[in-house]
Motif scaffolding. Sequence first.
Motif, PDB file in Angstrom:
ATOM      1  N   ASP A 195       0.724  -1.511   0.097  1.00 48.19           N
ATOM      2  CA  ASP A 195       0.172   0.209  -0.107  1.00 48.19           C
ATOM      3  C   ASP A 195       0.592   1.729   0.196  1.00 48.19           C
ATOM      4  O   ASP A 195       0.503   2.167  -0.551  1.00 48.19           O
ATOM      5  CB  ASP A 195      -0.922  -0.054   1.430  1.00 48.19           C
ATOM      6  N   ARG A 196       2.076   0.941   0.469  1.00 48.83           N
ATOM      7  CA  ARG A 196       3.234   2.269   0.205  1.00 48.83           C
ATOM      8  C   ARG A 196       3.595   2.776  -1.115  1.00 48.83           C
ATOM      9  O   ARG A 196       3.957   3.835  -1.615  1.00 48.83           O
ATOM     10  CB  ARG A 196       3.989   1.795   1.004  1.00 48.83           C
ATOM     11  N   ILE A 197       3.461   1.898  -1.579  1.00 54.60           N
ATOM     12  CA  ILE A 197       3.436   2.230  -2.928  1.00 54.60           C
ATOM     13  C   ILE A 197       2.714   2.682  -3.728  1.00 54.60           C
ATOM     14  O   ILE A 197       2.627   3.901  -4.119  1.00 54.60           O
ATOM     15  CB  ILE A 197       3.860   0.478  -4.535  1.00 54.60           C
ATOM     16  N   VAL A 198       1.085   2.698  -3.341  1.00 58.83           N
ATOM     17  CA  VAL A 198      -0.446   3.823  -3.670  1.00 58.83           C
ATOM     18  C   VAL A 198      -0.033   4.652  -3.257  1.00 58.83           C
ATOM     19  O   VAL A 198       0.253   5.608  -3.908  1.00 58.83           O
ATOM     20  CB  VAL A 198      -1.785   3.195  -3.238  1.00 58.83           C
ATOM     21  N   ILE A 199       0.599   5.112  -2.101  1.00 59.43           N
ATOM     22  CA  ILE A 199       0.710   6.217  -1.019  1.00 59.43           C
ATOM     23  C   ILE A 199       1.942   7.167  -2.138  1.00 59.43           C
ATOM     24  O   ILE A 199       2.098   8.307  -2.554  1.00 59.43           O
ATOM     25  CB  ILE A 199       1.447   6.173   0.404  1.00 59.43           C
ATOM     26  N   LYS A 200       2.770   6.188  -2.717  1.00 55.82           N
ATOM     27  CA  LYS A 200       3.710   6.717  -3.225  1.00 55.82           C
ATOM     28  C   LYS A 200       3.827   7.577  -4.409  1.00 55.82           C
ATOM     29  O   LYS A 200       4.138   8.430  -5.001  1.00 55.82           O
ATOM     30  CB  LYS A 200       5.521   5.810  -3.392  1.00 55.82           C
ATOM     31  N   ALA A 245      -4.543  22.559  -0.535  1.00 57.08           N
ATOM     32  CA  ALA A 245      -5.418  21.679  -1.296  1.00 57.08           C
ATOM     33  C   ALA A 245      -4.599  20.406  -1.282  1.00 57.08           C
ATOM     34  O   ALA A 245      -4.558  19.444  -0.776  1.00 57.08           O
ATOM     35  CB  ALA A 245      -6.100  21.820  -2.161  1.00 57.08           C
ATOM     36  N   LEU A 246      -3.249  20.801  -2.225  1.00 52.46           N
ATOM     37  CA  LEU A 246      -3.151  19.809  -2.429  1.00 52.46           C
ATOM     38  C   LEU A 246      -2.045  19.360  -1.245  1.00 52.46           C
ATOM     39  O   LEU A 246      -1.826  17.561  -1.532  1.00 52.46           O
ATOM     40  CB  LEU A 246      -1.517  20.173  -4.108  1.00 52.46           C
ATOM     41  N   GLU A 247      -1.060  20.244  -0.483  1.00 52.35           N
ATOM     42  CA  GLU A 247      -0.114  19.569   1.060  1.00 52.35           C
ATOM     43  C   GLU A 247      -1.265  18.707   1.642  1.00 52.35           C
ATOM     44  O   GLU A 247      -0.671  18.527   2.584  1.00 52.35           O
ATOM     45  CB  GLU A 247      -0.527  20.765   1.358  1.00 52.35           C
ATOM     46  N   GLN A 248      -2.513  19.729   1.633  1.00 55.16           N
ATOM     47  CA  GLN A 248      -3.960  18.573   2.220  1.00 55.16           C
ATOM     48  C   GLN A 248      -3.976  17.172   2.320  1.00 55.16           C
ATOM     49  O   GLN A 248      -4.488  16.153   2.612  1.00 55.16           O
ATOM     50  CB  GLN A 248      -5.225  19.156   2.643  1.00 55.16           C
ATOM     51  N   VAL A 249      -4.372  17.127   0.969  1.00 51.24           N
ATOM     52  CA  VAL A 249      -4.330  16.122   0.549  1.00 51.24           C
ATOM     53  C   VAL A 249      -2.711  14.612   0.905  1.00 51.24           C
ATOM     54  O   VAL A 249      -2.852  13.540   1.325  1.00 51.24           O
ATOM     55  CB  VAL A 249      -4.111  16.077  -0.921  1.00 51.24           C
ATOM     56  N   ILE A 250      -2.388  14.974   0.545  1.00 48.35           N
ATOM     57  CA  ILE A 250      -0.506  14.487   1.017  1.00 48.35           C
ATOM     58  C   ILE A 250      -0.213  14.230   2.608  1.00 48.35           C
ATOM     59  O   ILE A 250      -0.047  13.408   3.207  1.00 48.35           O
ATOM     60  CB  ILE A 250       0.670  15.105   1.220  1.00 48.35           C
ATOM     61  N   GLU A 251      -0.983  15.183   3.240  1.00 44.26           N
ATOM     62  CA  GLU A 251      -1.246  15.372   5.176  1.00 44.26           C
ATOM     63  C   GLU A 251      -2.133  13.890   5.023  1.00 44.26           C
ATOM     64  O   GLU A 251      -1.483  13.134   6.510  1.00 44.26           O
ATOM     65  CB  GLU A 251      -1.630  16.402   5.446  1.00 44.26           C
ATOM     66  N   ILE A 252      -3.547  13.815   4.295  1.00 41.50           N
ATOM     67  CA  ILE A 252      -3.617  13.100   4.832  1.00 41.50           C
ATOM     68  C   ILE A 252      -3.185  11.437   4.181  1.00 41.50           C
ATOM     69  O   ILE A 252      -3.667  10.487   4.917  1.00 41.50           O
ATOM     70  CB  ILE A 252      -5.321  12.889   4.126  1.00 41.50           C
TER      71      ILE A 252
END
Length: 632
Positions: A151-156, A259-266
């Motif tokens: 799942d880390r690959i998806v996050i990456k 907004a882009l930063e918030q997505v990454i924080e999530i």
Amino acid sequence: RESSAGMASSPCGNSNFDSGLEIKTRSVEQTLIPLVSQITTLINHKDKPKKSERTLAAIHRVGQAVSVAVGRFVAVGEAIAAENQELKDEMGQACFEARRAGDAIAQLTDVGSALPSQLDGRVTVFSDRTAMVKAARLLLSSVTKVLVLADRIVIKQIITSRNKVLVTLDHLERVSTFQEFVQIFSQFGNEMVEFAHLTGDRQNDLKDEKKKARMAAARAVLEKCTMMLLTASKTCLRHPDCESARINKDAVFHRMRCALEQVIEIVTEARSCGENRILPASIYNGIKEFKSGVECLRENLYSLSPQSMSSQLEALVERTEDFTDSAYTSHEQRQAILGLCQLARQDTQQLVHAWVEAQSVHAKEATKDMEVAILKTSQSVSDLRRELHKVAVGRASDLLKVHGEQLPLRALKAAGAEGNLEEVAEYSRTLTEQKEQLVETCRLLCHVSGTEPLEITCIHAEETFHVIGPQIISAAQTLALHPSSKIAKENLEVFCEAWESQLCDMALLLREINDVFEGRRGQLKSLHWLSKHLANMKTAKAVKLDAEEQTSMAKLGLELRLLSSDVDTEVEKWEDQEHEIVRQSQSLASMAYNMYLFTRYLSTMLNPRLFSKCIHCSVKVRKYLGIEKSAI
């Protein structure tokens, strides 16, 4: 039985394994459920060591199927480790443990290793219960770790996609010619489509409803700001010396980056200075916690102190000041709220008095006086909640009726087109007042929303009105300075449409809050960033598109937007393109909840590159590889 039950409940209940891993996505959880079921079946059969040949053969098949499937699973995991050096060590260890556990289960269920009973000649298996439990736990833990690592690959992928968008966004902000802007914006559009797909799949897969709501809010900002960025940038290029045009453009770029930063924080569960805040304490949650504490006194007179209960009520009453201090709350409403707060205080004092008396005689349970006081206190705070709900929802409904006519927006457009700066300033003050009313109303709705996801949606609506209001004004000022500019006129139209769209979203939010209050809610619609589009899709004609066609269609929509000056036609084409992407994305997301049995799922994992995507669309991968349903 306790061991098997513990394993069965762990992945789907507490979502934690012995390895300390937490399952945060539905797809990983749903993938593990069949494996847990098979392992539990094997362990439960341990309680009856003497089995018929038919039962024995069935157990043997299950054990061997698990072992074979784990072998294929491990092969894919090892291939992923080879392609991702940062996961190599952890993935290699998890694969090693999974293979070892699968081999152990195969050996323990092997008929050839079973011995006949001296009494009746029947075969006895599972002579070592401890070994089976240990192997099962190791298998569940290691398989979960492999899935979580994958799942880390998806996050990456999401982070990589965000980084590409940010780089292109920086280039867009610095362009000085329209030709250069057209070229870079086309690339930006393709990257945003990719980012929307990745984050949409992630949003649908998240288990935490608060994170889903935050993701929906961030993606809604990106969707709307993409169009604003286009027209604001064009206006700035056309009128490079216009200060209001520059302010308008800078605000859009800033909001998109946030907004882009918030997505990454999530997705990474990071915390930044700007988002390190918690949700504001809502009155609904305060009343819920207060009533829970009051009702717990029936079972335990010493669960909390009388002082803490009184303090809790005072904190709750203090929050009602958002209603009573508002200039838009009528005198009658203010008096009704204050009266109910005083009644709640009186009932709480009576409860405290009866409570202290019960404790003084060492009562083990609530006395009759306490029971009466508990009922009265619960009723008074419920009445307070009902009154606050009525005030917040009533004000929101009235505002939506008034703002539905869009008089200030129409006046701003007309004044801007005439180049009348004085009238623009006058109607800007009117719009600013309406913005403040809407912002305050969203804050009140947050207090009575009833669920944390809806609270987040209220906060998003509040922030949206707060930001778009000044942007409309700066766009109107630009048009007033350049009344003959078609680009400036188009830019103002886009921001006005965003305001109107947010009013529509607020109406939907209001209905959901009412439904929660009246107990009619099943699933919150507002968690999806395109809920209004999904509602309209019922009348849309279904057309199947593959991934390449979707990307081409998205690119075409963006290019049309760049080349056409007809605003209505361009918006219509954009929305048509969005319909198709959303329909296809919804279809892909629904696959995540139709997971096949664990062994069938594993049988599809023949291509390592498909591994992370298999988590989301195992059914599609099986069809793509041509594997029959009875593969295992």
